[in-house]
Design a protein around this motif. Structure first.
Motif, PDB file in Angstrom:
ATOM      1  N   UNK A 340      28.840 -72.216  46.839  1.00 30.06           N
ATOM      2  CA  UNK A 340      28.174 -70.934  46.614  1.00 30.06           C
ATOM      3  C   UNK A 340      28.278 -70.625  45.122  1.00 30.06           C
ATOM      4  N   UNK A 341      27.154 -70.346  44.438  1.00 32.00           N
ATOM      5  CA  UNK A 341      27.197 -70.281  42.970  1.00 32.00           C
ATOM      6  C   UNK A 341      27.805 -68.987  42.436  1.00 32.00           C
ATOM      7  N   UNK A 347      31.340 -71.735  36.122  1.00 25.92           N
ATOM      8  CA  UNK A 347      32.244 -72.216  35.078  1.00 25.92           C
ATOM      9  C   UNK A 347      32.470 -73.719  35.213  1.00 25.92           C
ATOM     10  N   UNK A 348      32.620 -74.211  36.445  1.00 24.16           N
ATOM     11  CA  UNK A 348      32.830 -75.646  36.651  1.00 24.16           C
ATOM     12  C   UNK A 348      31.640 -76.466  36.165  1.00 24.16           C
ATOM     13  N   UNK A 349      30.426 -75.963  36.474  1.00 22.77           N
ATOM     14  CA  UNK A 349      29.241 -76.698  36.025  1.00 22.77           C
ATOM     15  C   UNK A 349      29.179 -76.673  34.500  1.00 22.77           C
ATOM     16  N   UNK A 350      29.517 -75.514  33.920  1.00 19.97           N
ATOM     17  CA  UNK A 350      29.475 -75.390  32.461  1.00 19.97           C
ATOM     18  C   UNK A 350      30.498 -76.328  31.821  1.00 19.97           C
ATOM     19  N   UNK A 351      31.677 -76.459  32.446  1.00 19.50           N
ATOM     20  CA  UNK A 351      32.688 -77.401  31.934  1.00 19.50           C
ATOM     21  C   UNK A 351      32.118 -78.806  31.951  1.00 19.50           C
ATOM     22  N   UNK A 352      31.440 -79.141  33.047  1.00 22.31           N
ATOM     23  CA  UNK A 352      30.878 -80.479  33.191  1.00 22.31           C
ATOM     24  C   UNK A 352      29.845 -80.752  32.102  1.00 22.31           C
ATOM     25  N   UNK A 353      29.043 -79.725  31.774  1.00 21.02           N
ATOM     26  CA  UNK A 353      27.966 -79.934  30.800  1.00 21.02           C
ATOM     27  C   UNK A 353      28.455 -79.880  29.359  1.00 21.02           C
ATOM     28  N   UNK A 354      29.370 -78.927  29.059  1.00 20.73           N
ATOM     29  CA  UNK A 354      29.755 -78.719  27.663  1.00 20.73           C
ATOM     30  C   UNK A 354      31.079 -79.365  27.316  1.00 20.73           C
ATOM     31  N   UNK A 355      31.937 -79.617  28.336  1.00 23.93           N
ATOM     32  CA  UNK A 355      33.255 -80.174  28.068  1.00 23.93           C
ATOM     33  C   UNK A 355      34.238 -79.146  27.542  1.00 23.93           C
ATOM     34  N   UNK A 356      33.812 -77.881  27.393  1.00 22.10           N
ATOM     35  CA  UNK A 356      34.720 -76.862  26.836  1.00 22.10           C
ATOM     36  C   UNK A 356      35.455 -76.153  27.962  1.00 22.10           C
TER      37      UNK A 356
ATOM     38  N   UNK B 189      42.658 -65.586  40.059  1.00 21.27           N
ATOM     39  CA  UNK B 189      42.782 -66.383  41.280  1.00 21.27           C
ATOM     40  C   UNK B 189      43.578 -67.670  41.042  1.00 21.27           C
ATOM     41  N   UNK B 190      44.236 -68.132  42.114  1.00 18.63           N
ATOM     42  CA  UNK B 190      45.048 -69.358  42.023  1.00 18.63           C
ATOM     43  C   UNK B 190      44.227 -70.539  41.529  1.00 18.63           C
ATOM     44  N   UNK B 191      42.980 -70.620  41.985  1.00 21.70           N
ATOM     45  CA  UNK B 191      42.190 -71.803  41.644  1.00 21.70           C
ATOM     46  C   UNK B 191      41.973 -71.895  40.139  1.00 21.70           C
ATOM     47  N   UNK B 192      41.825 -70.732  39.459  1.00 21.62           N
ATOM     48  CA  UNK B 192      41.625 -70.794  38.004  1.00 21.62           C
ATOM     49  C   UNK B 192      42.921 -71.224  37.314  1.00 21.62           C
ATOM     50  N   UNK B 193      44.079 -70.828  37.881  1.00 20.30           N
ATOM     51  CA  UNK B 193      45.353 -71.280  37.307  1.00 20.30           C
ATOM     52  C   UNK B 193      45.491 -72.792  37.468  1.00 20.30           C
TER      53      UNK B 193
END
Lengths: 391, 349
Positions: A340-341, A347-356, B189-193
Motif C-alpha cells: 500500500x503506497x 521512502x523505500x522506492x525513493x531509496x531504491x532510486x536515489x540511494x539516499x 515506527x519500529x520499521x523505520x528504526x
C-alpha cells in the motif's frame, strides 16, 4: 539573624530564598563533572560518527543532502489522494504517501473505535454467549502479530477472491474481486456544492441547538432534515455511478484496492481488540454506585450506560485510547509489506532510486515525530477539558 | 444439584433482551462453529504427497503444514542439525522462565545466564566439539523469532536502566538527553528504526567492520525496546517511596549502591506486569524483520508458500504460524499472571 540557643552554641542561619548562587553552591562538584563529561562524550561521539558517515558515503560515492526532493521521481503510486505520476518531484511523492498514511489511519481510527466499543459492550453484556465470543476475539487477535494478519488478509483478498470476470456480487452494484472492491458512487453535480453549503450551515445550527437544549437526538434530527430539505429545494440530482465490466477491469464507481482493503481490515480488527480492552477497563473503572444510583432513579440499563457510565468512563479511556490511535498511525507503516503506497513505501522506492537512504528514512521519522507531537498536544488539550472539575 | 444449575443459567434470560441476544448469538455459533470445525478437522486432509492430494473444495490441507513444518519452524537452518536450533530455543526459554520469577533473583542467576549463553552460542554456531559451523545468516524460523525476542528484550533492558535513571535524575543534562532519546524513539515506527539500523550501522563503522544482518536487526530492536522499557522503569521508580531514598542518603550509601541494591530490585518487581506485556509486544514486533528480508517464523511461513508442488495453501500456512504465535504470547501472559498472583500473595503476608 543569628540567634543563640540556651546552651550558648551558635545555630545555623535560617535558609534564605534559593538563588542561583546558592543552587550552584549546593550542586555537588561530581554532579557538574558528570554532566560535563556526558556533554563532551556526546559531542565527540557525534562528531566522530558524522565524519565517519560522510567519509564512508564519499567512498561509496553517495550524494547527501535533501536536494533530491526536487528532482523528478521515476515511479508511479498505485493510488493517491493528490494527483501523482512519474515525473513529479520526490517531494510530491512523499506528500502523496503522507496523504495515504493519513487516509488509512483516519478511517482506521474511526472504525477501530466502533469495533472496540461494540466488543467492549459485548464483553460486559449480560449475555454469556456474546461475552465469551467477544473475549475469545480479543484474546486471539491480540496474540497474533499485526503483520501476519495484514499479510493474511492481503493474500486472502488477492488469491481467494474470484477474478474480475467471476466477480462476487453480494448486493447489486457491489463487486468483490481479487483486484479490489467496487462500490457504486454518487455522481458529482455542481449543485452538490450548494447542498454542501447547506450542510455546513445545518451543522452549525444543529450544534447551536444542542448547546441550547442539550438534546442530542433532536439536534441530529434537525441536521438530517435540513440536509434532506436542501437536496429537495436545490433539486440536486442523486444518481449513482455503478461499476461495470469494461475490458479486463471494472470501470466507474468507487474502487477500494486490495492493499487498502487489507490494511483497513487488519488495522481495524487488531487495534479494535486493543481499544475494546481500553474501553472495557474504562467502563469497569466507573464506580459501581453510579450504576446503582442510575438504576434507583429509574433509568433503563442502556440509559445508565449512555448518560452515566460512558461519559465518566471517557475520562479514563481518553489518554489510553489516544495512545492507541498513535500506535495505529505508526503501525500503518507495516503497509510497506503488502504494497500500500504510504509514506514508508514511498521512502523505500525513493531509496531504491536515489540511494539516499539516510535522508529518506529520516524524512519518514520526522513526519511520524510531528504526527506524534500533534497527537500529544491534542491529547493534553482534551485531557484538560475532560478533567474532573473539583471544588 | 438442579438448583445450582438453574442459578448458574439464570443470567442467560435475566431480561428479555439478554435472552434474545443469547438466542441470536447461539444461532450464529450453531451456524459458524460446525462449518469452522468441518474445515479445520473433519474435512481436513492430514496426509498427501503434494497439492493434488488436497481437493480444492475440501477442508484445510494440514498435509501441507505437516510437509512444511520443519521449514516453517526452522527456516533455512541446516536440515540435519535442526535439533541444535530446537535445543537453543529450549535453553533460552528456560533462562527467561527462571528470570521472570523474583524469587530466583540471586547471584546464581547471573552465572546461569553466562553458562546458558555460552552453551547456546556453541549449540547454534557450532564449529567446536565436532559440531558443524552454521553461519547466523542461516538461522531462521522459530529459533530466530525467540532469539530476537529474548536478546532484544535483554539488551533493551540493559540499555533502559541508565536511560531511566538519567530521566529520573536531578541533573538537567542527563534528564534532557534521556528524555529526547526516549521521546524520539517512541515517536517513530519500529520499521523505520530497523531500516535506519540496517543502513546507518554499516556506514557509521570504519571500513572493514561489517556486522551481520542479524546483529544490525538486533541493535535496531534493542534501541527501540530500550525507550519503551525506560518508560516502564520510570513508572516503577515513581512508585518507590521517597523515604527509602532519603534513608539511604542519610546512611551515607553512594548513589549507585543505593540504586542497584535498594531501589532497582524493588522497581523490577513492581514493573513485572508491564514488562511481560512489553515482551509480548516485542515477540509480535520481531515479525517485522520479514520486511528487512530475514526469515523468521512469519518469513518462513511465507517462504513455504513458494513451493510449486504446493500452491494456494496460504490460509493453512498463516493459520499454522498464527497458532504458534498465539500459543507463545498466551503462555507468556499466563506465566506473567501466575508470577504476579504469587507475588501479590507474598506481599499480603
Amino acid at each position: 539573624m543569628i540567634d543563640t540557643k540556651t546552651d550558648g552554641r551558635v545555630a545555623r542561619p535560617a535558609p534564605a530564598s534559593p538563588s542561583l548562587s546558592r543552587l550552584l553552591a549546593r550542586a555537588r562538584r561530581p554532579d557538574i563533572l558528570a554532566q560535563a563529561i556526558l556533554i563532551l562524550v556526546l559531542v565527540i561521539g557525534g562528531w566522530i560518527a558524522a565524519s565517519e558517515i560522510s567519509a564512508n558515503l564519499a567512498r561509496l560515492s553517495v550524494k547527501s543532502g535533501y536536494g533530491f526532493l526536487f528532482e523528478e521521481a521515476q515511479f508511479e503510486l498505485g493510488e493517491s489522494l493528490i494527483p501523482f505520476r512519474a515525473g513529479d518531484s520526490y517531494f510530491r511523492a512523499f506528500a502523496a504517501g503522507l496523504m495515504n498514511t493519513l487516509k488509512v489511519a483516519g478511517i482506521g481510527i474511526v472504525l477501530s473505535t466502533v469495533v472496540g466499543l461494540v466488543i467492549a459492550l459485548g464483553q460486559l453484556s449480560p449475555s454469556f454467549v456474546v461475552a465469551r465470543a467477544c473475549r475469545l476475539y480479543v484474546d486471539v487477535i491480540r496474540n497474533v502479530p499485526l503483520l501476519l494478519q495484514l499479510i493474511f488478509w492481503h493474500t486472502v483478498i488477492t488469491s481467494s477472491l474470484p477474478t474480475v470476470r467471476n466477480a462476487l456480487s453480494p448486493v447489486d452494484g457491489v463487486f468483490l474481486t481479487n483486484r479490489g472492491l467496487y462500490l457504486p458512487a454518487p455522481i458529482w453535480d455542481p449543485s452538490h456544492m450548494t447542498v454542501l453549503g447547506i450542510a455546513v450551515a445545518a451543522l452549525a445550527g444543529a450544534a447551536g441547538l444542542y448547546l441550547l437544549t442539550r438534546r442530542f437526538a433532536l439536534s441530529l434530527f434537525v441536521f438530517a432534515a435540513a440536509i434532506a430539505l436542501g437536496f429537495v429545494a436545490v433539486g440536486a440530482p442523486l444518481e449513482l455511478d455503478t461499476p461495470r465490466l469494461a475490458g479486463f477491469n471494472f470501470k466507474g464507481g468507487w474502487e477500494i484496492s486490495p492493499e487498502f482493503g487489507a490494511m483497513l481490515l487488519g488495522l481495524t480488527l487488531y487495534v479494535g481488540a486493543f481499544n475494546a480492552e481500553i474501553i472495557r477497563a474504562g467502563i469497569l473503572g466507573v464506580d459501581k454506585g453510579q450504576r446503582e444510583a442510575g438504576g434507583a432513579l429509574g433509568l433503563k440499563p442502556w440509559q445508565v450506560m449512555r448518560k452515566i457510565i460512558l461519559p465518566q468512563a471517557l475520562r479514563i479511556i481518553l489518554p489510553s485510547i489516544t495512545n492507541s490511535y498513535l500506535n495505529l498511525t505508526k503501525e500503518s507503516s507495516l503497509a510497506v509489506a503488502i504494497g500500500y503506497p504510504e509514506i514508508v513505501r514511498v521512502s523505500n522506492i525513493a531509496v531504491f532510486e536515489t540511494g539516499q537512504a539516510i535522508e529518506c528514512i529520516s524524512i519518514v521519522m520526522i513526519i511520524y515525530l510531528c504526527l506524534s507531537l500533534i497527537t500529544s498536544l491534542i491529547l493534553n488539550w482534551l485531557n484538560a477539558r475532560a478533567k474532573l472539575v473539583e471544588r | 444439584m438442579t438448583g445450582a444449575l438453574v442459578a448458574r443459567l439464570r443470567p442467560l434470560w435475566a431480561t428479555p433482551l439478554a435472552a434474545a441476544i443469547n438466542l441470536v448469538a447461539l444461532a450464529l455459533l450453531v451456524w459458524v462453529v460446525p462449518k469452522a470445525l468441518d474445515w479445520a478437522i473433519f474435512s481436513a486432509v492430514w496426509s498427501a504427497e503434494d497439492m493434488n492430494g488436497c481437493p480444492a473444495s475440501g477442508g484445510a490441507c494440514w498435509a501441507f503444514a505437516i510437509a512444511k513444518a520443519r521449514l516453517i519452524l526452522f527456516g533455512r537452518y541446516v536440515f540435519d542439525e535442526q535439533w541444535r536450533a530446537a535445543l537453543g530455543v529450549v535453553i533460552l526459554c528456560a533462562l527467561v522462565a527462571l528470570s521472570l520469577n523474583p524469587r530466583f533473583w540471586r547471584g546464581w542467576l547471573a552465572a546461569a545466564w553466562a553458562g546458558g549463553l555460552a552453551i547456546y552460542a556453541v549449540v547454534m554456531w557450532g564449529g567446536v566439539f565436532g559440531l558443524r559451523y552454521i553461519d547466523s545468516t542461516y538461522w531462521g524460523g522459530l529459533p530466530l523469532t525467540v532469539l530476537l525476542t529474548i536478546f532484544g528484550t535483554f539488551f533493551g533492558i540493559l540499555f533502559a536502566i541508565p536511560l531511566a535513571l538519567a530521566r529520573a535524575s536531578g541533573l538537567p543534562v542527563f534528564r534532557f538527553v534521556a528524555t529526547v532519546y526516549i521521546e524520539l524513539v517512541r515517536g517513530v515506527p519500529l520499521i523505520s528504526v530497523l531500516f535506519m539500523a540496517s543502513v546507518l550501522i554499516p556506514v557509521i563503522l570504519p571500513e572493514g567492520f561489517a556486522p551481520s544482518g542479524l546483529a544490525r536487526v538486533l541493535i535496531g530492536l534493542s534501541v527501540f525496546i530500550a525507550a519503551y522499557m525506560a518508560e516502564v522503569l520510570r513508572g516503577g521508580l515513581q512508585a518507590i517511596p521517597a523515604g527509602q531514598i532519603e534513608a539511604s542518603r542519610s546512611l551515607g550509601i553512594s548513589y549507585f549502591a543505593m540504586m542497584f541494591r535498594v531501589v532497582l530490585p524493588q522497581v523490577f518487581e513492581i514493573v513485572l506486569p508491564p514488562t511481560v506485556s512489553l515482551i509480548i509486544a516485542v515477540l509480535k514486533g520481531t515479525s517485522l524483520v520479514v520486511i528487512v528480508a530475514m526469515l523468521d517464523l512469519l518469513g518462513a511461513a511465507k517462504a513455504a508458500l513458494a513451493d510449486p508442488k504446493w500452491i494456494g495453501f496460504h490460509v493453512e500456512a498463516y493459520v499454522f504460524a498464527a497458532l504458534i504465535y498465539a500459543i507463545m504470547c498466551g503462555s507468556i501472559a499466563w506465566y506473567g499472571r501466575r508470577v504476579e498472583a504469587r507475588l501479590s500473595a507474598a506481599r499480603r503476608k
